[in-house]
Write an enzyme that holds these catalytic residues in place. Structure first.
Site, PDB file in Angstrom:
ATOM      1  N   HIS A   1     -22.476 -19.226   0.938  1.00 18.85           N
ATOM      2  CA  HIS A   1     -23.721 -18.938  -0.651  1.00 18.85           C
ATOM      3  C   HIS A   1     -24.694 -17.671   0.116  1.00 18.85           C
ATOM      4  O   HIS A   1     -25.536 -17.922   0.947  1.00 18.85           O
ATOM      5  CB  HIS A   1     -23.630 -20.202  -0.844  1.00 18.85           C
ATOM      6  CG  HIS A   1     -25.143 -19.677  -2.008  1.00 18.85           C
ATOM      7  ND1 HIS A   1     -24.135 -19.403  -3.146  1.00 18.85           N
ATOM      8  CD2 HIS A   1     -25.470 -20.298  -1.532  1.00 18.85           C
ATOM      9  CE1 HIS A   1     -25.541 -19.601  -3.854  1.00 18.85           C
ATOM     10  NE2 HIS A   1     -26.547 -19.601  -3.285  1.00 18.85           N
TER      11      HIS A   1
ATOM     12  N   ALA B   1      18.189  10.352  10.348  1.00 19.96           N
ATOM     13  CA  ALA B   1      19.546   9.324  11.163  1.00 19.96           C
ATOM     14  C   ALA B   1      20.909   9.206   9.901  1.00 19.96           C
ATOM     15  O   ALA B   1      20.355   8.491   9.161  1.00 19.96           O
ATOM     16  CB  ALA B   1      18.894   8.505  11.719  1.00 19.96           C
TER      17      ALA B   1
ATOM     18  N   GLU C   1      12.279  10.025  12.587  1.00 16.64           N
ATOM     19  CA  GLU C   1      11.081   9.794  11.047  1.00 16.64           C
ATOM     20  C   GLU C   1      12.232  10.883  10.408  1.00 16.64           C
ATOM     21  O   GLU C   1      11.868  11.960  11.244  1.00 16.64           O
ATOM     22  CB  GLU C   1       9.768   9.351  11.874  1.00 16.64           C
ATOM     23  CG  GLU C   1       9.246   9.986  10.395  1.00 16.64           C
ATOM     24  CD  GLU C   1       9.410   9.198   9.438  1.00 16.64           C
ATOM     25  OE1 GLU C   1       9.744   9.730   8.027  1.00 16.64           O
ATOM     26  OE2 GLU C   1       9.674   7.494   8.927  1.00 16.64           O
TER      27      GLU C   1
ATOM     28  N   GLU D   1       4.544  -1.606 -20.957  1.00 17.48           N
ATOM     29  CA  GLU D   1       5.473  -2.068 -20.709  1.00 17.48           C
ATOM     30  C   GLU D   1       6.364  -2.800 -21.342  1.00 17.48           C
ATOM     31  O   GLU D   1       6.353  -3.093 -22.845  1.00 17.48           O
ATOM     32  CB  GLU D   1       4.204  -3.165 -19.578  1.00 17.48           C
ATOM     33  CG  GLU D   1       5.078  -4.501 -19.085  1.00 17.48           C
ATOM     34  CD  GLU D   1       5.969  -4.108 -18.099  1.00 17.48           C
ATOM     35  OE1 GLU D   1       7.549  -4.648 -18.387  1.00 17.48           O
ATOM     36  OE2 GLU D   1       5.874  -3.004 -17.747  1.00 17.48           O
TER      37      GLU D   1
ATOM     38  N   GLY E   1       4.522   7.498   9.530  1.00 19.56           N
ATOM     39  CA  GLY E   1       3.662   5.992   8.146  1.00 19.56           C
ATOM     40  C   GLY E   1       4.233   5.752   6.928  1.00 19.56           C
ATOM     41  O   GLY E   1       4.149   4.651   6.403  1.00 19.56           O
TER      42      GLY E   1
ATOM     43  N   GLY F   1       4.697  -1.473 -16.480  1.00 20.69           N
ATOM     44  CA  GLY F   1       3.021  -2.201 -16.219  1.00 20.69           C
ATOM     45  C   GLY F   1       2.704  -3.155 -15.077  1.00 20.69           C
ATOM     46  O   GLY F   1       2.101  -4.207 -14.570  1.00 20.69           O
ATOM     47  N   GLY F   2       3.314  -2.525 -13.687  1.00 21.01           N
ATOM     48  CA  GLY F   2       3.695  -3.061 -12.835  1.00 21.01           C
ATOM     49  C   GLY F   2       2.258  -2.396 -11.757  1.00 21.01           C
ATOM     50  O   GLY F   2       1.058  -1.631 -12.090  1.00 21.01           O
TER      51      GLY F   2
END
EC number: 1.8.1.4
Length: 461
Positions: free
Chosen positions: A437, A112, A33, A196, A38, A174-175
């Site tokens: 329900h 790496a 890492e 967008e 994470g 606009g994603g």
């Protein structure tokens, strides 16, 4: 030279599950890492964004609570909000590190780079393995004329709300990322304009449900402009003067804002990895080429997650990581491309499978069933009756092809639809399944029944 059965490069949502699965299958595993355990999702992506979305949603609900008798005027402490966000991230990153250690995965900090087909170099030392999994993720895509800095933010900088809420914010893109961060800042007090380039927000998603999401955002007060591009900007005494232009050229307009957030996508992070020394090929967009086993062009080298191919989603990366690790351990695992997408706005948007347009292009005889949340008792009790559930099916075989949701808790509802698609279910299977329900999930059953004109709680037309 230290040698391993498997070396995983990157410990994001694809890398750390891959390392753990490899260890579970008896492999000697090294995880490398270069930044934080994470990856982007946990540290500067999914998790902190969702924490801020929850806080902003709470503020929004409190402001609108007078309708059911609760009068409240929320006061927001941005420093405490930032500390809470960081606390959530810290707890989860610590959990991931503990999982790696508990599964006897060796963790190495450093960058790496491949020295050859079976060797990498980290911190000046050489490490070898029978198999490698590249899980280096992605980074924000820059936009010409808008270099990242004090005035132009990427999605990572936008998370630092404790540094202040701009009075006027322009969001370019606009994603999912642009929509989520745009709504966060709107609900925390910014005047937000979102543009967008494509004719509609969420251009890769279902058009009808995307249009309903846009309508809900505009009703809340966000200014959404599609078919628009940002040409450039100039900093003046009264703010940032941004030149906007119609996507196909022509009319131009200048708006003044205080900050600009660029959210036009992400690009794979491969620079400096030495892929050519390992014999790993990339496509014209820079993504590593892989097959259904997550194998690259180099024997024994796999690639997963954002670095491999779209969609750039954490849960896709996780599944790909498991597939790659299992194949590295000698199994024959394949990636099933039923990948759900979720936008965690209010209302949420989610989808999985083929849209109406995609299904027709694929040659299906398409039928659609819809159920509005305005007919859902549970949605009304939650104060979230906007939106609908849409089921796409094949009229000849009744095969379920896709499901799209805009409304409360869409991200939770889409899981059932994903399972149904993975199992090859029919639309009738959804309709025949008894749902509790009152729940939002009943809407999926009703939408399936509506496709056959048998829904109970709406008129079938």
């Amino acid at each position: 030279m230290k040698t391993y059965d498997l070396i995983v490069i990157g410990t994001g949502p694809g890398g750390y599950p891959a390392a753990i699965r490899g260890a579970q299958l008896g492999l000697k595993v090294l995880a490398v890492e270069a930044a934080e355990v994470g990856g982007v999702c946990l540290n500067v992506g999914c998790i902190p964004t969702k924490a801020l979305l929850h806080a902003a949603e709470t503020v929004h609900h409190l402001k609108g609570a007078e309708g059911f008798g609760l009068k409240a005027k929320p006061e927001l402490d941005l420093k405490k909000l930032g500390a809470w966000r960081d606390g959530v991230v810290k707890k989860l990153t610590g959990g991931v590190a503990g999982l790696l250690k508990g599964n006897k995965v060796e963790l190495l900090r450093g960058f790496a780079r491949f020295k050859g087909p079976r060797e990498i170099e980290v911190n000046g030392e050489t490490y070898g393995a029978q198999s490698f999994i590249i899980a280096t993720g992605s980074e924000p895509m820059p936009l010409k004329g808008f270099p990242f800095g004090e005035d132009v933010w990427d999605s990572t900088r936008a998370l630092r709300v404790e540094e202040g809420i701009p009075k006027r914010l322009l969001v370019i893109g606009g994603g999912a990322v642009g929509l989520e961060l745009g709504q966060i800042y709107h609900r925390l007090g910014s005047e937000v304009t979102l543009i967008e380039y494509m004719p509609e927000i969420l251009p890769a998603g279902d058009r009808e449900t995307a249009a309903l999401l846009r309508k809900a955002l505009e009703k809340e007060g966000l200014k959404v402009r599609t078919g628009t591009k940002a040409v450039g900007y100039e900093k003046k005494q009264d703010g940032l003067h941004v030149l906007l232009e119609a996507a196909q050229g022509g009319s131009q307009e200048e708006i003044v804002v205080d900050k600009i957030l660029v959210a036009v996508g992400r690009r794979p992070r491969t620079e400096g990895l030495g892929l050519e020394k390992a014999g790993v090929k990339v496509d014209e967009r820079g993504f590593i080429q892989v097959n259904a086993r997550m194998e690259t062009s180099a024997p024994g080298v796999y690639a997963i997650g954002d670095v491999a191919r779209p969609p750039l989603l954490a849960h896709k990366a996780m599944k790909e990581g498991l597939v790659a690790a299992e194949n590295a351990a000698g199994k024959n695992a394949l990636f099933d491309f039923q990948v759900p997408s979720v936008v965690y706005t209010g209302p949420e948007w989610a989808g999985v499978g083929l849209t109406e347009e995609e299904a027709r292009k694929a040659g299906y005889n398409v039928k659609v069933g819809k159920f509005p949340f305005s007919a859902s008792g549970r949605a009304l009790t939650l104060g979230g009756a906007e939106g609908l559930i849409k089921v796409v099916g094949d009229a000849e075989t009744d095969l379920l092809l896709g499901v799209f949701v805009v409304g409360p808790q869409a991200g939770e509802l889409i899981a059932e639809a994903t399972l149904a698609l993975e199992m090859g279910a029919t639309v009738s299977d959804l309709g025949l399944t008894i749902h509790p329900h009152p729940t939002l999930s009943e809407g999926l059953m009703e939408a399936a029944e509506a496709l056959h004109k048998q829904a109970i709680h709406i008129l079938n037309r």
